[in-house]
Design a protein around this motif. Structure first.
Motif, PDB file in Angstrom:
ATOM      1  N   GLU A   1       0.346   6.758  10.358  1.00 33.58           N
ATOM      2  CA  GLU A   1      -1.064   7.178   9.989  1.00 33.58           C
ATOM      3  C   GLU A   1      -1.031   7.018   8.508  1.00 33.58           C
ATOM      4  OE1 GLU A   1      -4.427   9.785  11.542  1.00 33.58           O
ATOM      5  OE2 GLU A   1      -2.541  10.586  11.965  1.00 33.58           O
TER       6      GLU A   1
ATOM      7  N   HIS B   1      -9.315   6.199  13.126  1.00 32.20           N
ATOM      8  CA  HIS B   1      -9.468   5.526  11.990  1.00 32.20           C
ATOM      9  C   HIS B   1     -10.311   4.184  12.052  1.00 32.20           C
ATOM     10  CE1 HIS B   1      -6.392   7.403   9.344  1.00 32.20           C
ATOM     11  NE2 HIS B   1      -5.674   7.738  10.452  1.00 32.20           N
TER      12      HIS B   1
ATOM     13  N   ASP C   1      -3.738   5.009   5.770  1.00 29.35           N
ATOM     14  CA  ASP C   1      -4.402   5.767   4.890  1.00 29.35           C
ATOM     15  C   ASP C   1      -4.237   4.682   3.621  1.00 29.35           C
ATOM     16  OD1 ASP C   1      -5.242   7.702   6.257  1.00 29.35           O
ATOM     17  OD2 ASP C   1      -3.675   9.183   5.633  1.00 29.35           O
ATOM     18  N   ARG C   2      -2.974   4.391   3.227  1.00 25.16           N
ATOM     19  CA  ARG C   2      -2.824   3.424   2.129  1.00 25.16           C
ATOM     20  C   ARG C   2      -3.848   2.278   2.361  1.00 25.16           C
ATOM     21  NH1 ARG C   2      -3.324   2.800  -2.855  1.00 25.16           N
ATOM     22  NH2 ARG C   2      -1.952   1.144  -3.839  1.00 25.16           N
TER      23      ARG C   2
END
Length: 333
Positions: A268, A80, A272-273
């Protein structure tokens, strides 16, 4: 029967603390989020019960963090493109030097987290100073790092800690819980400059995986191991609420806990949020502190409570505790 003198009973009891105001974030950002990882490893359990040094299974439970959890977390962060802050006890650096070097090589911030995950409750200033200094030496010797930040074990600052950190040139602390927003913490006391201060980047227990996942029989935790889905729900709600008010969301995880597969997967999903929230600055605690340090904020205190003389029935600390707490007068610290 004489009547107690209650004149002035409430004098000098009112706190001088004021609420911390929201801060201005860098252009394009309206809030911040930091992922932090406390690399406690064996030290956290050994502090709870030093005889556990002879117990192979609990030691293996803690070793999971540096051996399996950290590599999984580093891979997740790399996917990320996120830089995180790892708070590392000096003992963990001495025991797992290759792991700490790998964290540094991946570009993450390494910050100070005591030497042996010591419980500082009642610790005198000289001992605390020696603990901080030994942790500094360990991080320098192992990874060539002079950390800018500090987090107390179990978030237990003493009223000496801010001064000791300021004297050693730390930029920030992340242990207090009296605000949703970062602020400049006033530092007072022996050897502290008149305008001495630290940046405080607050944390709290609700954003700590320890309360959700930690359990070793007779050693740590409540005995209730929560589902990663529950932790994800809690943290997501807090993330969204703090984003809405322009706060700094600081999540505290431990590689021996959140490094487990299902928990890492939940982490994870939280990332993402984070990525989906507009204007959220996902960065290290050090970067937040560096930004806040340039805002010209007025230092605010976190004053120690004053016990009321007129309420004679209110318990007082024992004489031994008072003497130990005051032992820093004249000590090398």
């Amino acid at each position: 029967m004489s009547t107690p003198d209650r004149s002035g009973a409430g004098q000098n009891l009112a706190t001088t603390a004021t609420p911390a105001a929201p801060v201005a974030w860098p252009a394009g950002y309206s809030a911040a989020a930091c992922l932090t990882f406390d690399l406690d490893a064996e030290a956290a359990v050994l502090t709870a019960d030093i005889s556990s040094v002879y117990r192979m299974s609990p030691m293996s439970h803690q070793a999971y963090g540096p051996l399996a959890g950290v590599p999984r977390i580093l891979e997740l962060l790399a996917r990320h493109d996120i830089s995180a802050t790892f708070f590392v006890p000096g003992y963990s650096a001495h025991r797992y030097p290759a792991v700490v070097r790998a964290i540094a090589a991946a570009g993450h911030e390494i910050a100070h987290h005591s030497y042996f995950h010591e419980n500082t409750i009642g610790m005198d200033a000289r001992t605390e100073a020696d603990m901080i200094d030994l942790g500094l030496e360990a991080l320098w010797d192992v990874a060539g790092v002079r950390p800018a930040g500090y987090r107390a074990p179990m978030w237990e600052l003493t009223y000496n800690t801010p001064r000791l950190l300021a004297e050693r040139g730390f930029l920030y602390d992340s242990s207090l819980m009296d605000s949703d927003h970062p602020y400049r913490l006033a530092v007072a006391g022996q050897n502290a400059a008149h305008d001495s201060s630290l940046i405080e980047v607050p944390a709290w227990w609700g954003l700590d995986d320890w309360e959700q996942y930690a359990f070793l029989p007779d050693l740590i935790g409540s005995g209730v191991i929560e589902s990663p889905a529950k932790a994800l729900e809690m943290w997501t709600l807090e993330l969204e609420a703090m984003h809405a008010i322009g706060a700094a969301f600081v999540l505290t995880c431990h590689p021996f806990l959140s490094g487990r597969p299902a928990r890492a997967r939940a982490l994870e999903l939280l990332i993402d949020r984070m990525a989906a929230l507009p204007g959220l600055w996902i960065t290290t605690v050090g970067e937040v502190a560096q930004h806040v340090s340039g805002l010209g904020l007025t230092p605010r205190p976190c004053p120690q409570p004053v016990l009321p003389d007129a309420a004679y029935w209110v318990a007082r600390p024992s004489r031994d505790h008072i003497e130990k707490g005051n032992r820093h007068d004249g000590d090398r610290a």
